[in-house]
Design a protein around this motif. Structure first.
Motif, PDB file in Angstrom:
ATOM      1  N   GLN A   1       0.864  -1.211   0.085  1.00 60.05           N
ATOM      2  CA  GLN A   1      -0.013   0.197  -0.157  1.00 60.05           C
ATOM      3  C   GLN A   1       0.917   1.141  -0.117  1.00 60.05           C
ATOM      4  O   GLN A   1       0.538   2.378  -0.811  1.00 60.05           O
ATOM      5  N   TYR A   2       1.964   1.231   0.839  1.00 60.68           N
ATOM      6  CA  TYR A   2       2.803   2.312   0.733  1.00 60.68           C
ATOM      7  C   TYR A   2       3.604   2.519  -0.370  1.00 60.68           C
ATOM      8  O   TYR A   2       3.585   3.568  -1.025  1.00 60.68           O
ATOM      9  N   ASN A   3       3.915   1.663  -1.194  1.00 66.58           N
ATOM     10  CA  ASN A   3       4.490   1.849  -2.474  1.00 66.58           C
ATOM     11  C   ASN A   3       3.737   2.239  -3.442  1.00 66.58           C
ATOM     12  O   ASN A   3       3.982   3.059  -4.344  1.00 66.58           O
ATOM     13  N   ALA A   4       2.316   1.722  -3.365  1.00 64.32           N
ATOM     14  CA  ALA A   4       1.168   2.329  -4.227  1.00 64.32           C
ATOM     15  C   ALA A   4       0.872   3.649  -3.979  1.00 64.32           C
ATOM     16  O   ALA A   4       0.730   4.373  -5.058  1.00 64.32           O
ATOM     17  N   LYS A   5       0.895   4.166  -2.778  1.00 68.76           N
ATOM     18  CA  LYS A   5       0.739   5.355  -2.692  1.00 68.76           C
ATOM     19  C   LYS A   5       1.921   6.526  -3.073  1.00 68.76           C
ATOM     20  O   LYS A   5       1.589   7.531  -3.738  1.00 68.76           O
ATOM     21  N   LEU A   6       3.089   6.151  -2.823  1.00 67.08           N
ATOM     22  CA  LEU A   6       4.204   6.840  -3.150  1.00 67.08           C
ATOM     23  C   LEU A   6       4.258   6.932  -4.922  1.00 67.08           C
ATOM     24  O   LEU A   6       4.597   7.956  -5.625  1.00 67.08           O
ATOM     25  N   GLU A   7       3.801   5.960  -5.718  1.00 65.36           N
ATOM     26  CA  GLU A   7       3.723   5.596  -6.977  1.00 65.36           C
ATOM     27  C   GLU A   7       2.768   6.803  -7.497  1.00 65.36           C
ATOM     28  O   GLU A   7       2.976   7.398  -8.484  1.00 65.36           O
ATOM     29  N   ALA A   8       1.355   6.700  -6.806  1.00 66.21           N
ATOM     30  CA  ALA A   8       0.405   7.618  -7.219  1.00 66.21           C
ATOM     31  C   ALA A   8       0.653   9.056  -6.973  1.00 66.21           C
ATOM     32  O   ALA A   8       0.372   9.866  -7.928  1.00 66.21           O
ATOM     33  N   ALA A   9       1.550   9.326  -5.865  1.00 65.21           N
ATOM     34  CA  ALA A   9       2.161  10.761  -5.458  1.00 65.21           C
ATOM     35  C   ALA A   9       2.885  11.288  -6.796  1.00 65.21           C
ATOM     36  O   ALA A   9       2.913  12.351  -6.937  1.00 65.21           O
ATOM     37  N   MET A  10       3.828  10.265  -7.220  1.00 63.25           N
ATOM     38  CA  MET A  10       4.783  10.712  -8.000  1.00 63.25           C
ATOM     39  C   MET A  10       4.010  11.201  -9.530  1.00 63.25           C
ATOM     40  O   MET A  10       4.553  11.982  -9.976  1.00 63.25           O
ATOM     41  N   GLN A  11       3.110  10.206  -9.969  1.00 60.46           N
ATOM     42  CA  GLN A  11       2.444  10.452 -11.101  1.00 60.46           C
ATOM     43  C   GLN A  11       1.634  11.807 -10.993  1.00 60.46           C
ATOM     44  O   GLN A  11       1.647  12.487 -11.899  1.00 60.46           O
ATOM     45  N   ALA A  12       1.076  12.013  -9.863  1.00 61.08           N
ATOM     46  CA  ALA A  12       0.209  13.401  -9.575  1.00 61.08           C
ATOM     47  C   ALA A  12       1.507  14.613  -9.667  1.00 61.08           C
ATOM     48  O   ALA A  12       1.076  15.536 -10.429  1.00 61.08           O
TER      49      ALA A  12
END
Length: 58
Positions: free
Chosen positions: A16-27
């Motif tokens: 979940q942590y990695n998914a949030k960081l990935e989504a944040a990077m895309q944003a």
């Protein structure tokens, strides 16, 4: 013997942590700084839950 079938809560939180960081990077790449900061804050909250589990593991 049956410890094989138990789920690892740290593994789930890490995912979940990695998914949030990935989504944040895309944003951030898309220029959506508000969403980036919101997702980064959520990732930080997940990290605070994950960190003790990681230390416990060794």
């Amino acid at each position: 013997m049956f410890g094989l079938f138990k789920s690892d809560p740290a593994k789930k939180l890490r995912k979940q942590y990695n998914a949030k960081l990935e989504a944040a990077m895309q944003a951030q790449r898309n220029g959506d700084i508000r969403t980036y900061s919101m997702l980064t804050q959520e990732a930080d909250t997940l990290w605070k839950q994950l960190e003790p589990l990681e230390k416990q593991r060794g």
